[in-house]
Motif scaffolding. Structure first.
Motif, PDB file in Angstrom:
ATOM      1  N   VAL A 199       0.805  -1.224   0.000  1.00 42.18           N
ATOM      2  CA  VAL A 199       0.000   0.000   0.000  1.00 42.18           C
ATOM      3  C   VAL A 199       0.838   1.273   0.000  1.00 42.18           C
ATOM      4  N   ILE A 200       1.887   1.334   0.814  1.00 44.90           N
ATOM      5  CA  ILE A 200       2.714   2.544   0.813  1.00 44.90           C
ATOM      6  C   ILE A 200       3.329   2.795  -0.566  1.00 44.90           C
ATOM      7  N   PRO A 201       3.985   1.799  -1.185  1.00 44.23           N
ATOM      8  CA  PRO A 201       4.512   2.037  -2.545  1.00 44.23           C
ATOM      9  C   PRO A 201       3.414   2.419  -3.538  1.00 44.23           C
ATOM     10  N   ALA A 202       2.221   1.829  -3.356  1.00 49.89           N
ATOM     11  CA  ALA A 202       1.116   2.109  -4.278  1.00 49.89           C
ATOM     12  C   ALA A 202       0.626   3.547  -4.151  1.00 49.89           C
ATOM     13  N   ILE A 203       0.494   4.034  -2.921  1.00 45.80           N
ATOM     14  CA  ILE A 203       0.047   5.417  -2.726  1.00 45.80           C
ATOM     15  C   ILE A 203       1.098   6.394  -3.234  1.00 45.80           C
ATOM     16  N   ILE A 204       2.372   6.088  -2.979  1.00 45.38           N
ATOM     17  CA  ILE A 204       3.456   6.947  -3.443  1.00 45.38           C
ATOM     18  C   ILE A 204       3.423   7.084  -4.965  1.00 45.38           C
ATOM     19  N   SER A 205       3.108   5.998  -5.654  1.00 43.73           N
ATOM     20  CA  SER A 205       3.076   6.028  -7.121  1.00 43.73           C
ATOM     21  C   SER A 205       1.712   6.423  -7.685  1.00 43.73           C
ATOM     22  N   SER A 206       0.747   6.686  -6.805  1.00 45.58           N
ATOM     23  CA  SER A 206      -0.597   7.046  -7.265  1.00 45.58           C
ATOM     24  C   SER A 206      -0.633   8.493  -7.756  1.00 45.58           C
ATOM     25  N   LYS A 207      -1.689   8.828  -8.454  1.00 40.94           N
ATOM     26  CA  LYS A 207      -1.827  10.159  -9.048  1.00 40.94           C
ATOM     27  C   LYS A 207      -2.386  11.176  -8.067  1.00 40.94           C
ATOM     28  N   TYR A 208      -3.235  10.721  -7.168  1.00 36.31           N
ATOM     29  CA  TYR A 208      -3.958  11.663  -6.310  1.00 36.31           C
ATOM     30  C   TYR A 208      -3.622  11.540  -4.827  1.00 36.31           C
ATOM     31  N   GLY A 209      -2.542  10.824  -4.502  1.00 33.14           N
ATOM     32  CA  GLY A 209      -2.189  10.663  -3.094  1.00 33.14           C
ATOM     33  C   GLY A 209      -0.704  10.753  -2.821  1.00 33.14           C
ATOM     34  N   ASP A 210      -0.366  11.183  -1.610  1.00 35.13           N
ATOM     35  CA  ASP A 210       1.005  11.185  -1.110  1.00 35.13           C
ATOM     36  C   ASP A 210       0.996  10.612   0.300  1.00 35.13           C
ATOM     37  N   VAL A 211       2.011   9.841   0.638  1.00 36.01           N
ATOM     38  CA  VAL A 211       2.135   9.354   2.014  1.00 36.01           C
ATOM     39  C   VAL A 211       2.834  10.447   2.830  1.00 36.01           C
ATOM     40  N   HIS A 212       2.103  10.989   3.771  1.00 34.34           N
ATOM     41  CA  HIS A 212       2.583  12.126   4.554  1.00 34.34           C
ATOM     42  C   HIS A 212       3.200  11.703   5.881  1.00 34.34           C
ATOM     43  N   ASP A 236      -6.257   5.751  -5.595  1.00 32.62           N
ATOM     44  CA  ASP A 236      -6.719   6.886  -6.386  1.00 32.62           C
ATOM     45  C   ASP A 236      -8.240   7.028  -6.353  1.00 32.62           C
ATOM     46  N   LEU A 237      -8.939   5.916  -6.427  1.00 41.99           N
ATOM     47  CA  LEU A 237     -10.400   5.976  -6.358  1.00 41.99           C
ATOM     48  C   LEU A 237     -10.868   6.541  -5.022  1.00 41.99           C
ATOM     49  N   PHE A 238     -10.207   6.121  -3.943  1.00 40.56           N
ATOM     50  CA  PHE A 238     -10.574   6.622  -2.624  1.00 40.56           C
ATOM     51  C   PHE A 238     -10.197   8.098  -2.494  1.00 40.56           C
ATOM     52  N   SER A 239      -9.015   8.460  -2.980  1.00 45.62           N
ATOM     53  CA  SER A 239      -8.590   9.860  -2.927  1.00 45.62           C
ATOM     54  C   SER A 239      -9.543  10.753  -3.716  1.00 45.62           C
ATOM     55  N   LEU A 240      -9.962  10.296  -4.890  1.00 46.18           N
ATOM     56  CA  LEU A 240     -10.880  11.080  -5.710  1.00 46.18           C
ATOM     57  C   LEU A 240     -12.241  11.248  -5.046  1.00 46.18           C
ATOM     58  N   ALA A 241     -12.686  10.229  -4.321  1.00 41.47           N
ATOM     59  CA  ALA A 241     -13.963  10.341  -3.600  1.00 41.47           C
ATOM     60  C   ALA A 241     -13.873  11.459  -2.556  1.00 41.47           C
ATOM     61  N   ILE A 242     -12.705  11.603  -1.945  1.00 40.48           N
ATOM     62  CA  ILE A 242     -12.501  12.679  -0.966  1.00 40.48           C
ATOM     63  C   ILE A 242     -12.424  14.028  -1.669  1.00 40.48           C
ATOM     64  N   ILE A 243     -11.622  14.107  -2.727  1.00 31.14           N
ATOM     65  CA  ILE A 243     -11.428  15.371  -3.449  1.00 31.14           C
ATOM     66  C   ILE A 243     -12.736  15.894  -4.024  1.00 31.14           C
ATOM     67  N   ASN A 244     -13.518  14.997  -4.624  1.00 31.24           N
ATOM     68  CA  ASN A 244     -14.758  15.400  -5.307  1.00 31.24           C
ATOM     69  C   ASN A 244     -15.995  15.285  -4.427  1.00 31.24           C
TER      70      ASN A 244
END
Length: 330
Positions: free
Chosen positions: A20-33, A289-297
């Motif tokens: 999951v961490i590598p996946a979020i890092i490489s995702s379009k709409y998320g960053d691991v903070h 990305d799908l989860f991040s987009l649900a938050i953004i939109n």
């Protein structure tokens, strides 16, 4: 809100660090903070490895970070619901690992809690559903390409006899049904787009650990049937086959196709086989990305939490069926 969601990772569990961490890092709409662990050194080690800006020596400290928009919860099963509720109380959106909790009652408790926070998103992390191969299979089924689906056969297994492993700890919600049997249950409900009407289960329990090391089950739906087995003490293997009145669909790897390799499904029709190939992709990145987009939109998540409650109900009925030695109605 920024076009990138700032994620906090609750623990340094293997599923988080390996996928999951590598996946979020490489995702379009998320960053691991930020990442948190009960061990400050572990949190720092993971943060250093992935160049994560912040690390915390407690989960509570991570939740107090006002910059974090969403939390990924990969804690052991018995901590899914309690810590997801704590995340909500702290104003965080939550992607929580499957299974959603230890029981349907606990899952319903979480569902009810989310209603207090209508602006926050919560979703169970069944990553396989977001892979293009399953999107395509769902499309083929809905378009009647293999006719009417009549039966599904699947299995998922691996070998782990370590007494300290989470899957072998009853108090943590271990066992094959909770860890991997939940996948065949989920896919059957996903493909039939319905809940089973009755189930029949047979379970083998470990004499020392008390967890189910193997489970076999049949589910009867209005339109057809599904059968599967899961085991945490058999050779590592996975399979799913969907049989219709006009054809069949088979998978190369149904649940965790390798991210950097092509994946395949096989469509059997009229004595011919069509190989459908999907380019390499990371289903964990797609899910993030799908989860991040649900938050953004501010839109609905791709899989509603009620689905997680319903999957948990089926697991419980399979266990009940084994205890009673007969079919049980949902």
């Amino acid at each position: 809100m920024d076009l990138k969601i700032k994620w906090g990772i609750l623990s340094t569990a293997a599923i988080a660090t390996e996928h999951v961490i590598p996946a979020i890092i490489s995702s379009k709409y998320g960053d691991v903070h930020a990442v948190a662990s009960r061990s400050y050194d572990k949190a720092k080690s993971v943060a250093d490895k992935f160049s994560i800006p912040k690390h915390y020596g407690s989960y509570e400290d991570l939740l107090m970070d006002d910059e974090i928009d969403a939390v990924y919860n990969p804690l052991p099963n018995h901590l899914h619901v309690p810590w997801t509720i704590k995340c909500l109380n702290a104003g965080k959106n939550v992607l929580v690992e499957k299974p959603i909790g230890l029981s349907s009652i606990e899952a319903k408790k979480l569902l009810e809690e989310t209603q207090k926070y209508p602006k926050l998103k919560v979703m169970e992390a069944f990553m396989y559903r977001h892979h293009p191969q399953w999107i395509k299979v769902k499309e083929l089924v809905e378009n009647g390409v293999i006719g009417k689906v009549k039966t599904i056969q699947s299995f998922f297994s691996f070998f782990d006899d370590n007494p300290n492993s989470i899957v072998n700890r009853k108090e943590y919600g271990g066992g094959s049904l909770m860890d991997i049997g939940c996948y065949p249950i989920s896919l059957s409900r996903f493909i039939f787009n319905a809940e089973p009407e009755e189930v029949f289960g047979n379970i083998e329990y470990h004499p020392e650990f008390g967890v189910d090391v193997a489970a076999t089950a049949q589910m009867k739906f209005k339109e057809g049937t599904s059968s599967f087995f899961s085991s945490i003490q058999l050779e590592e293997r996975q399979q799913a086959q969907i049989f219709g009145t006009k054809g069949k669909i088979d998978f190369q790897l149904p649940f965790n196709p390798i991210a950097n390799k092509i994946s395949k499904i096989f469509l059997y029709q009229n004595n011919k086989t069509e190989e459908i190939i999907f380019e390499p992709c990371d289903q964990y990145s797609i899910q993030a990305d799908l989860f991040s987009l649900a938050i953004i939109n501010d839109t609905e998540v791709s899989t509603p939490l009620q689905d997680a409650v319903d999957n948990m109900k089926v697991i419980e009925k399979i266990i009940e069926s084994d205890k009673l030695g007969k079919r049980v109605i949902l």
